[in-house]
Design a protein around this motif. Structure first.
Motif, short mmCIF file in Angstrom:
data_model
loop_
_atom_site.label_atom_id
_atom_site.label_comp_id
_atom_site.label_asym_id
_atom_site.label_seq_id
_atom_site.Cartn_x
_atom_site.Cartn_y
_atom_site.Cartn_z
N ALA A 167 -5.28 2.25 -3.15
CA ALA A 167 -3.82 1.56 -3.26
C ALA A 167 -4.04 0.35 -2.01
O ALA A 167 -3.73 -0.87 -2.25
N PHE A 213 -2.04 6.33 -13.74
CA PHE A 213 -3.03 5.57 -13.16
C PHE A 213 -4.51 6.44 -13.57
O PHE A 213 -4.50 7.52 -13.99
N VAL A 258 -6.07 8.07 -2.94
CA VAL A 258 -4.96 7.29 -3.39
C VAL A 258 -4.56 6.18 -2.63
O VAL A 258 -4.65 5.03 -2.93
N PHE A 259 -4.67 6.46 -0.97
CA PHE A 259 -4.03 5.23 -0.08
C PHE A 259 -5.25 4.30 0.06
O PHE A 259 -4.99 3.29 0.25
N THR A 284 0.77 -1.09 -0.05
CA THR A 284 -0.03 -0.01 -0.14
C THR A 284 0.69 1.12 -0.02
O THR A 284 0.72 2.25 -0.84
N LEU A 314 2.74 1.29 -3.58
CA LEU A 314 1.77 1.77 -4.63
C LEU A 314 1.26 3.41 -4.22
O LEU A 314 1.21 4.13 -5.33
N GLY A 315 0.95 3.62 -3.04
CA GLY A 315 0.54 4.80 -2.95
C GLY A 315 1.73 6.08 -3.20
O GLY A 315 1.19 6.90 -3.91
N SER A 362 -3.88 -3.44 -3.05
CA SER A 362 -2.82 -4.32 -2.32
C SER A 362 -3.53 -5.63 -1.47
O SER A 362 -2.99 -6.67 -1.65
N TRP A 404 1.88 6.14 -7.01
CA TRP A 404 0.86 6.82 -7.84
C TRP A 404 0.75 8.14 -7.52
O TRP A 404 0.59 9.16 -8.49
#
Length: 89
Positions: free
Chosen positions: A64, A29, A60-61, A15, A18-19, A68, A22
């Motif tokens: 993500a 994305f 976003v998180f 997470t 990826l966050g 995940s 991003w």
């Protein structure tokens, strides 16, 4: 029980990675649909660019974390852990 801890740690790490990726590369994305974005902005009562940026960070998180979790759920950890324990023996 050990696999559960490993999955939780993996979800957390994926997470974060990826966050951050991003947020640094938003063009890679998809954007949320405009109607949903406006609903979220109005729901939180964002009036300034800073508060909209905070909402973007949360969005976003959140996405993500969902991504995940799906990724980690699809990985067969029992097979991986079993093969690793056999190698140690």
């Amino acid at each position: 029980m050990k696999a559960l801890y490993i999955k939780g740690i993996a979800i957390f790490i994926i997470t974060i990675i990826l966050g951050v990726f991003w947020l640094r590369n938003p063009q890679l994305f998809p954007k949320p649909p405009e109607d949903i974005a406006l609903f979220i902005i109005n729901f939180f009562g964002a009036e300034t660019q800073e508060s909209i940026a905070n909402i973007e960070l949360i969005y976003v998180f959140f996405v993500a974390a969902i991504m995940s979790t799906v990724i980690v759920t699809l990985i067969p950890y029992k097979k991986i852990l079993t093969s690793l324990s056999k190698r140690r023996s």
